[in-house]
Write an enzyme that holds these catalytic residues in place. Structure first.
Site, PDB file in Angstrom:
ATOM      1  N   ASP A  93       0.865  -1.177   0.000  1.00  0.00           N
ATOM      2  CA  ASP A  93       0.000   0.000   0.000  1.00  0.00           C
ATOM      3  C   ASP A  93       0.905   1.232   0.000  1.00  0.00           C
ATOM      4  O   ASP A  93       2.128   1.108   0.058  1.00  0.00           O
ATOM      5  CB  ASP A  93      -0.966  -0.035   1.186  1.00  0.00           C
ATOM      6  CG  ASP A  93      -0.263   0.085   2.522  1.00  0.00           C
ATOM      7  OD1 ASP A  93       0.974   0.233   2.544  1.00  0.00           O
ATOM      8  OD2 ASP A  93      -0.947   0.005   3.564  1.00  0.00           O
ATOM      9  N   SER A  94       0.322   2.404  -0.070  1.00  0.00           N
ATOM     10  CA  SER A  94       1.143   3.605  -0.234  1.00  0.00           C
ATOM     11  C   SER A  94       1.561   4.200   1.101  1.00  0.00           C
ATOM     12  O   SER A  94       2.384   5.101   1.141  1.00  0.00           O
ATOM     13  CB  SER A  94       0.350   4.651  -1.001  1.00  0.00           C
ATOM     14  OG  SER A  94      -0.698   5.141  -0.188  1.00  0.00           O
ATOM     15  N   GLY A  95       0.974   3.737   2.190  1.00  0.00           N
ATOM     16  CA  GLY A  95       1.234   4.331   3.494  1.00  0.00           C
ATOM     17  C   GLY A  95       0.232   5.431   3.830  1.00  0.00           C
ATOM     18  O   GLY A  95       0.146   5.869   4.971  1.00  0.00           O
ATOM     19  N   ASP A 147      -2.429   8.474  -1.603  1.00  0.00           N
ATOM     20  CA  ASP A 147      -3.755   9.090  -1.599  1.00  0.00           C
ATOM     21  C   ASP A 147      -4.107   9.598  -0.207  1.00  0.00           C
ATOM     22  O   ASP A 147      -3.446   9.265   0.769  1.00  0.00           O
ATOM     23  CB  ASP A 147      -4.821   8.074  -2.040  1.00  0.00           C
ATOM     24  CG  ASP A 147      -5.001   6.943  -1.015  1.00  0.00           C
ATOM     25  OD1 ASP A 147      -3.984   6.506  -0.434  1.00  0.00           O
ATOM     26  OD2 ASP A 147      -6.141   6.515  -0.798  1.00  0.00           O
ATOM     27  N   GLY A 228     -11.121   4.543   0.617  1.00  0.00           N
ATOM     28  CA  GLY A 228     -12.005   5.392   1.411  1.00  0.00           C
ATOM     29  C   GLY A 228     -13.357   4.768   1.695  1.00  0.00           C
ATOM     30  O   GLY A 228     -14.310   5.470   2.043  1.00  0.00           O
ATOM     31  N   ASP A 278      -8.354  -6.801   0.236  1.00  0.00           N
ATOM     32  CA  ASP A 278      -7.470  -7.071   1.369  1.00  0.00           C
ATOM     33  C   ASP A 278      -8.228  -6.624   2.606  1.00  0.00           C
ATOM     34  O   ASP A 278      -9.081  -5.730   2.516  1.00  0.00           O
ATOM     35  CB  ASP A 278      -6.170  -6.249   1.291  1.00  0.00           C
ATOM     36  CG  ASP A 278      -6.392  -4.826   1.750  1.00  0.00           C
ATOM     37  OD1 ASP A 278      -6.961  -4.030   0.972  1.00  0.00           O
ATOM     38  OD2 ASP A 278      -6.064  -4.495   2.903  1.00  0.00           O
ATOM     39  N   CYS A 316     -15.410 -27.421   7.443  1.00  0.00           N
ATOM     40  CA  CYS A 316     -14.120 -26.814   7.115  1.00  0.00           C
ATOM     41  C   CYS A 316     -13.018 -27.874   7.050  1.00  0.00           C
ATOM     42  O   CYS A 316     -12.941 -28.755   7.902  1.00  0.00           O
ATOM     43  CB  CYS A 316     -13.778 -25.749   8.149  1.00  0.00           C
ATOM     44  SG  CYS A 316     -12.236 -24.891   7.792  1.00  0.00           S
ATOM     45  N   CYS A 318      -9.714 -27.100   7.091  1.00  0.00           N
ATOM     46  CA  CYS A 318      -8.436 -26.520   7.520  1.00  0.00           C
ATOM     47  C   CYS A 318      -7.781 -27.385   8.613  1.00  0.00           C
ATOM     48  O   CYS A 318      -8.438 -28.221   9.238  1.00  0.00           O
ATOM     49  CB  CYS A 318      -8.618 -25.078   8.009  1.00  0.00           C
ATOM     50  SG  CYS A 318      -9.083 -24.910   9.730  1.00  0.00           S
ATOM     51  N   HIS A 347      -7.519 -20.931  10.589  1.00  0.00           N
ATOM     52  CA  HIS A 347      -8.921 -21.196  10.243  1.00  0.00           C
ATOM     53  C   HIS A 347      -9.551 -20.010   9.514  1.00  0.00           C
ATOM     54  O   HIS A 347     -10.169 -20.182   8.473  1.00  0.00           O
ATOM     55  CB  HIS A 347      -9.761 -21.538  11.481  1.00  0.00           C
ATOM     56  CG  HIS A 347     -11.220 -21.528  11.169  1.00  0.00           C
ATOM     57  ND1 HIS A 347     -11.849 -22.583  10.532  1.00  0.00           N
ATOM     58  CD2 HIS A 347     -12.152 -20.550  11.314  1.00  0.00           C
ATOM     59  CE1 HIS A 347     -13.118 -22.261  10.319  1.00  0.00           C
ATOM     60  NE2 HIS A 347     -13.321 -21.041  10.781  1.00  0.00           N
TER      61      HIS A 347
HETATM   62 ZN   LIG Z   1     -11.336 -24.511   9.876  1.00  0.00          ZN
END
Ligand SMILES: [Zn+2]
Length: 386
Positions: A93-95, A147, A228, A278, A316, A318, A347
């Site tokens: 990212d730009s910070g 930005d 934003g 993200d 799940c 995982c 998880h």
């Molecule tokens: Zn899981």
């Protein structure tokens, strides 16, 4: 002009799209979710774990790496990929977002943002040129233009001022980026094939967003991000603004919705044509004991899980769900064992990346709309009591 980052849309279903983003460090299937590795590490897990849950690209924060250990040091050690030992794609990212989050510890001027480090109080300036140079030295595959993140709520005049500043900063970021690119790899640029995305601002005002999109397109970036949002506005409004803005972005470039979001946001926003996301939610909430399941989040510290032998989520696959009970995870959390953060993060990241995989599958099969309806019916944001 350098060659644009290679991106192709391989299939569409309504406004949802499947794509492939090719970077110098490998390809990424989109829609993609990028785990956040703030200081060059996704908290509580190893890169091996990230590969295990299917992460193809990670995000690192320029602000944090700039302050510690410093972009010069990272460049001297061969750049971010080599320094952190992740050979896949990375986005920095730009910070901008981080320095704005500093509140009273920063001053914004036309030139950039002057701020005090949260680590040692030292004063620094991050400008469009500086943020571009820092990212060039870090050498991620995708860098972001500097930005100003417009807060919410905000009056329209202020949102306009902020959006226009972001436009001028985007131009300066792009100019500096192209200059560095012209000097070639090995100079100020660690990764000669780095791409740069522009960020659309404009608050919750559709006409300001439209102006911001027009300006970013005029400057011309490798991809376009919507910034934003997810800064406190109601969910419905966020979806509306992101959806309208996405429609204005070019179909042949990747579209990245920054800092979003909850699992249901991902589904809705892919449905509007977003390709990249993200968010710190899966990792941060994991460390706070909030775990995502197909029906909604659960708070593992709850007394009701004290002797619950079931896995977190019976469907799940995982590592955590395959080996441990809710009772054990609750115990680790209450005992403040650091393994709690690891198992919980594994998880939650698996849940997010698996949700992206299921979304992709639905687009591939042309059944995205029924997937979205099904998700709306089964997933609730309210903490589950089962
Ligand atoms: Zn899981």
């Amino acid at each position: 002009m350098p060659e644009l980052l290679d991106f192709c849309v391989t299939r569409t279903d309504g406004r949802a799209r499947l794509g492939r983003l090719s970077t110098p460090h490998g390809a990424v299937q989109t829609p993609a979710f990028m785990p956040v590795g703030t200081s060059g590490a996704v908290k509580a897990v190893t890169h091996r774990d990230l590969l295990g849950v299917g992460a193809e690209i990670i995000l690192a924060n320029t602000y944090h790496l700039f302050l510690r250990p410093g972009d010069q040091l990272i460049a001297s050690l061969g750049g971010l990929h080599r320094f952190v030992g992740w050979s896949g794609p990375i986005l920095t990212d730009s910070g901008g977002y981080q320095v704005f989050s500093l509140g009273g510890r920063r001053t914004v001027s036309e030139d950039g943002v002057c701020f005090r480090s949260h680590i040692d109080g030292t004063e620094h300036l991050l400008s469009p040129e500086r943020a571009t140079e820092v990212q060039a030295r870090l050498g991620a595959d995708i860098a972001m233009a500097f930005d100003e993140c417009t807060p919410y709520p905000v009056e329209k005049d202020e949102a306009r001022r902020s959006m226009e500043l972001t436009g001028r900063w985007a131009r300066r970021s792009r100019d500096r980026f192209l200059e560095l690119k012209g000097q070639g790899e090995g100079g100020a640029m660690t990764n000669g094939q780095q791409a740069q995305f522009g960020i659309v601002q404009g608050g919750v005002y559709p006409d300001l967003r439209a102006e911001s999109v027009a300006e970013m397109l005029e400057i011309g970036f490798d991809g376009y991000a919507i910034g934003g949002l997810s800064v406190g506005e109601p969910t419905g409004l966020m979806h509306e603004v992101a959806g309208e803005t996405t429609d204005r972005l070019p179909a042949d470039r990747p579209r990245y919705l920054m800092g979003v979001g909850m699992p249901d946001d991902l589904v809705e926003m892919v449905g509007c044509g977003i390709d990249m996301f993200d968010c710190v939610l899966p990792t941060r909430n994991a460390r706070n004991g909030q775990l995502f399941t197909r029906t909604g989040p659960i708070n593992i510290k709850g007394a009701r899980y004290a002797s619950d032998e079931r896995p977190l989520d019976s469907e799940c696959t995982c590592y955590t769900c395959q080996h441990f009970s809710r009772a054990y995870l609750r115990h680790l959390y209450l005992a403040r064992e650091i393994t709690a953060s690891t198992l919980n993060t594994l998880h939650n990241l698996h849940f997010y990346l698996d949700t992206m995989r299921r979304i992709g599958e639905a687009i591939m099969l042309g059944t995205f709309e029924s997937f979205r309806q099904g998700f709306r019916q089964t997933y609730s944001r309210r903490p589950q009591s089962v």
